[in-house]
Design an enzyme around this catalytic site. Structure first.
Site, PDB file in Angstrom:
ATOM      1  N   ARG A  76       0.848  -1.190   0.000  1.00  0.00           N
ATOM      2  CA  ARG A  76       0.000   0.000   0.000  1.00  0.00           C
ATOM      3  C   ARG A  76       0.887   1.245   0.000  1.00  0.00           C
ATOM      4  O   ARG A  76       1.703   1.424   0.909  1.00  0.00           O
ATOM      5  CB  ARG A  76      -0.889  -0.020   1.258  1.00  0.00           C
ATOM      6  CG  ARG A  76      -1.709   1.230   1.470  1.00  0.00           C
ATOM      7  CD  ARG A  76      -2.610   1.076   2.704  1.00  0.00           C
ATOM      8  NE  ARG A  76      -3.444   2.250   2.902  1.00  0.00           N
ATOM      9  CZ  ARG A  76      -3.227   3.205   3.812  1.00  0.00           C
ATOM     10  NH1 ARG A  76      -2.200   3.117   4.653  1.00  0.00           N
ATOM     11  NH2 ARG A  76      -4.036   4.235   3.904  1.00  0.00           N
ATOM     12  N   HIS A 120      -2.953  10.977   0.713  1.00  0.00           N
ATOM     13  CA  HIS A 120      -2.395  10.775   2.050  1.00  0.00           C
ATOM     14  C   HIS A 120      -1.787  12.115   2.500  1.00  0.00           C
ATOM     15  O   HIS A 120      -0.586  12.238   2.711  1.00  0.00           O
ATOM     16  CB  HIS A 120      -1.378   9.635   2.044  1.00  0.00           C
ATOM     17  CG  HIS A 120      -1.102   9.025   3.387  1.00  0.00           C
ATOM     18  ND1 HIS A 120      -1.181   7.673   3.644  1.00  0.00           N
ATOM     19  CD2 HIS A 120      -0.741   9.597   4.561  1.00  0.00           C
ATOM     20  CE1 HIS A 120      -0.877   7.437   4.913  1.00  0.00           C
ATOM     21  NE2 HIS A 120      -0.598   8.590   5.496  1.00  0.00           N
ATOM     22  N   GLU A 165      -7.359   8.528   6.182  1.00  0.00           N
ATOM     23  CA  GLU A 165      -7.601   9.238   7.434  1.00  0.00           C
ATOM     24  C   GLU A 165      -8.057  10.684   7.256  1.00  0.00           C
ATOM     25  O   GLU A 165      -7.354  11.627   7.657  1.00  0.00           O
ATOM     26  CB  GLU A 165      -6.346   9.217   8.316  1.00  0.00           C
ATOM     27  CG  GLU A 165      -5.833   7.819   8.612  1.00  0.00           C
ATOM     28  CD  GLU A 165      -4.757   7.797   9.702  1.00  0.00           C
ATOM     29  OE1 GLU A 165      -4.341   8.876  10.149  1.00  0.00           O
ATOM     30  OE2 GLU A 165      -4.358   6.700  10.096  1.00  0.00           O
ATOM     31  N   ASN A 294      -7.238   1.995  10.123  1.00  0.00           N
ATOM     32  CA  ASN A 294      -5.909   2.205  10.696  1.00  0.00           C
ATOM     33  C   ASN A 294      -6.060   2.245  12.209  1.00  0.00           C
ATOM     34  O   ASN A 294      -6.882   3.002  12.730  1.00  0.00           O
ATOM     35  CB  ASN A 294      -5.303   3.528  10.224  1.00  0.00           C
ATOM     36  CG  ASN A 294      -4.967   3.503   8.740  1.00  0.00           C
ATOM     37  OD1 ASN A 294      -5.061   2.472   8.081  1.00  0.00           O
ATOM     38  ND2 ASN A 294      -4.565   4.653   8.219  1.00  0.00           N
ATOM     39  N   TYR A 296      -3.921   2.249  16.022  1.00  0.00           N
ATOM     40  CA  TYR A 296      -2.694   2.303  16.822  1.00  0.00           C
ATOM     41  C   TYR A 296      -2.963   2.118  18.305  1.00  0.00           C
ATOM     42  O   TYR A 296      -2.277   1.348  18.964  1.00  0.00           O
ATOM     43  CB  TYR A 296      -1.946   3.627  16.562  1.00  0.00           C
ATOM     44  CG  TYR A 296      -1.398   3.693  15.148  1.00  0.00           C
ATOM     45  CD1 TYR A 296      -0.144   3.182  14.848  1.00  0.00           C
ATOM     46  CD2 TYR A 296      -2.154   4.222  14.100  1.00  0.00           C
ATOM     47  CE1 TYR A 296       0.354   3.188  13.549  1.00  0.00           C
ATOM     48  CE2 TYR A 296      -1.668   4.233  12.795  1.00  0.00           C
ATOM     49  CZ  TYR A 296      -0.411   3.713  12.528  1.00  0.00           C
ATOM     50  OH  TYR A 296       0.072   3.713  11.247  1.00  0.00           O
ATOM     51  N   GLU A 360      -3.361   0.016   8.366  1.00  0.00           N
ATOM     52  CA  GLU A 360      -2.167   0.437   9.105  1.00  0.00           C
ATOM     53  C   GLU A 360      -2.252  -0.065  10.528  1.00  0.00           C
ATOM     54  O   GLU A 360      -3.302   0.016  11.168  1.00  0.00           O
ATOM     55  CB  GLU A 360      -2.029   1.967   9.188  1.00  0.00           C
ATOM     56  CG  GLU A 360      -1.590   2.620   7.921  1.00  0.00           C
ATOM     57  CD  GLU A 360      -1.460   4.139   8.044  1.00  0.00           C
ATOM     58  OE1 GLU A 360      -1.139   4.648   9.151  1.00  0.00           O
ATOM     59  OE2 GLU A 360      -1.685   4.811   7.038  1.00  0.00           O
TER      60      GLU A 360
END
Ligand code: BGC
Ligand code: BGC
Length: 456
Positions: A76, A120, A165, A294, A296, A360
């Site tokens: 990606r 992005h 995002e 994504n 985290y 991600e």
């Protein structure tokens, strides 16, 4: 539990144009908002810029060789809008397109599926000068760009993501000002969020018109896994507010063609949302083939005292974030893999029939190459193993998860942190650009080869 993943599971790694390419002024590329922002004193740590980054523009062969060694099924990356359409509009740049054509061809030769993201965060500066994401015209320019890119690359790139995002692009770019273009205006951030949604919807239409029917069209969101601090109605309401402006502001228009009513009420003092025109929500709800997530860290949310400021529009005074205990990464982000499972199970329930990809997941640690040239990163291996185990549990719980992409292949330009935060499974020595696979690279290679987690 069976540690194996389903046959055909997509094992990927992710990068983004401004974070790795460098070659900022080559082959006709014009400046983006990140070129401008990184040159503005005080915005990026150490005055770092993406001028050279990892020099991937000149080293893509070497990077694809690393991907091949890793055994990736998917890679990606994002396209630089300013490279493909210098100035953000008008004729395409053949040289700019050639870079991505060659990249895609070499990936295909290596047996790796190219997964292209159109946006992005690197808006052409000319479009910011004309008003940027708070203006509707930017969404229209994006749709033109999406169509041109798909016409040029659609014969080689089968998976397309409109935006990465949009929450960060809107709220960090126009609200808190931590990211380019660095504006601090909550109203502009809400307008930007809507016009990013519109760009997505118009972009889907343009992609479908230019791509073969077999193409996969997607969107990637950084969804927030939110937990109330306590079980009181006040803390639950704080979660509801953040969920509205962090998650449902995208999910409801994209998947249900409506604005969250509570968001409109929460933000009434800021805007009447009259920038949402007739037909916008229907355009935004154009069907897509998968959703990228994504992830985290999770966040714990509590009701705030009325004086507390907040970067979240409509949340000021109502909400505060409570630090999670436990280990943290070099970003000071808590390590909590259950949050990934919570998020995936929520999406299983709320978006039945929508295939999911973790586009991600990863962690920054202070890695260095030792005198023998090895990079030992046991914390990153532990982080990735825990999150893959959470993804595997989600699969067992019926989540339609199709793939997982590590952020990131390479240490790179970590936005406002410059080169000071390393997310790569390959270490990059700045500025020589020398690549050294970390221990996590070898660990991930084993995961891919086994199609599952190695025994501990
Ligand atoms: C930060 C956001 C972050 C959120 C959820 C907040 O404290 O301001 O940038 O996305 O926590 O993790
Ligand atoms: C972004 C990446 C970034 C990563 C770590 C994600 O929000 O898409 O570009 O490097 O998080 O901060």
């Amino acid at each position: 539990m069976n540690a194996h993943f389903p046959a055909g599971f997509r094992w990927g790694s992710a990068t983004a144009a401004y974070q790795i390419e460098g070659a900022a002024a080559e082959d006709g590329r014009t400046p983006s908002i990140w070129d401008t922002f990184s040159r503005t004193p005080g915005k990026v740590r150490n005055g770092d810029t993406g001028d050279t980054a990892t020099d991937h523009y000149h080293r893509s062969r070497e990077d694809i060789a690393l991907m091949r060694e890793l055994g990736l099924t998917d890679y990606r990356f994002s396209l630089s809008w300013s490279r493909v359409l210098p100035g953000g509009r008008g004729p395409v740049s053949q040289k700019g397109l050639d870079f991505y054509r060659q990249l895609a061809d070499e990936l295909l030769d290596a047996g790796i599926r190219p997964v292209a993201t159109l946006y992005h965060w690197d808006l052409p500066q000319e479009l910011e000068d004309a008003g940027g994401w708070p203006e509707r015209a930017t969404a229209e320019r994006f749709a033109e760009y999406a169509g041109r890119a798909a016409e040029a690359l659609g014969d080689r790139v089968g998976t397309w993501t409109t935006l990465n995002e949009p929450w960060c692009a809107a709220f960090l770019g126009y609200g808190s000002g931590e990211h380019a273009p660095g504006r601090t205006d909550e109203r502009a951030a809400l307008r930007a969020a809507h016009h990013l949604n519109l760009a997505h919807g118009l972009g889907v239409r343009a992609l479908r018109a230019a791509l073969p029917a077999s193409a996969e069209v997607s969107l990637t969101l950084n969804l927030h896994a939110l937990r109330p601090h306590t079980d009181t109605p006040e803390d639950r309401d704080a979660v509801r507010r953040i969920d509205a402006v962090g998650n449902r502001i995208f999910l409801e228009p994209v998947f249900h063609g409506r604005l969250p009513e509570d968001l409109v009420a929460d933000t009434a003092a800021l805007t009447d949302w009259s920038f949402v025109h007739d037909g916008d929500l229907a355009a935004i709800a154009a069907p897509i083939d998968s959703l990228g997530v994504n992830y985290y860290s999770p966040a714990v949310v509590a009701a705030g005292s009325s004086a507390a400021p907040s970067p979240w529009p409509g949340a000021a005074g109502h909400v505060r974030f409570v630090p999670l205990p436990g280990p943290r990464t070099a970003m000071d982000w808590p390590v909590d893999a259950d949050g990934l499972h919570e998020l995936l199970v929520r999406l299983r329930d709320e978006l039945p029939g929508v295939p999911l990809l973790v586009t991600e997941n990863g962690a920054a640690y202070d890695d260095y190459a030792d005198p023998e040239g090895a990079v030992h990163d046991p914390e990153r291996v532990a982080y990735l193993a825990a999150h893959l185990a959470a993804a595997r549990r989600a699969l067992a719980d019926g989540v339609d998860l199709r793939g997982y992409f590590v952020w990131s292949l390479l240490d790179n330009f970590e936005w406002a942190h410059g080169y000071g935060r390393r997310f790569g499974i390959v270490h990059v020595d700045f500025p020589t650009g020398r690549r050294t696979p970390k221990d996590s690279f070898r660990w991930y290679r084993e995961v891919i080869a086994r199609n599952g987690l190695p025994p501990r």
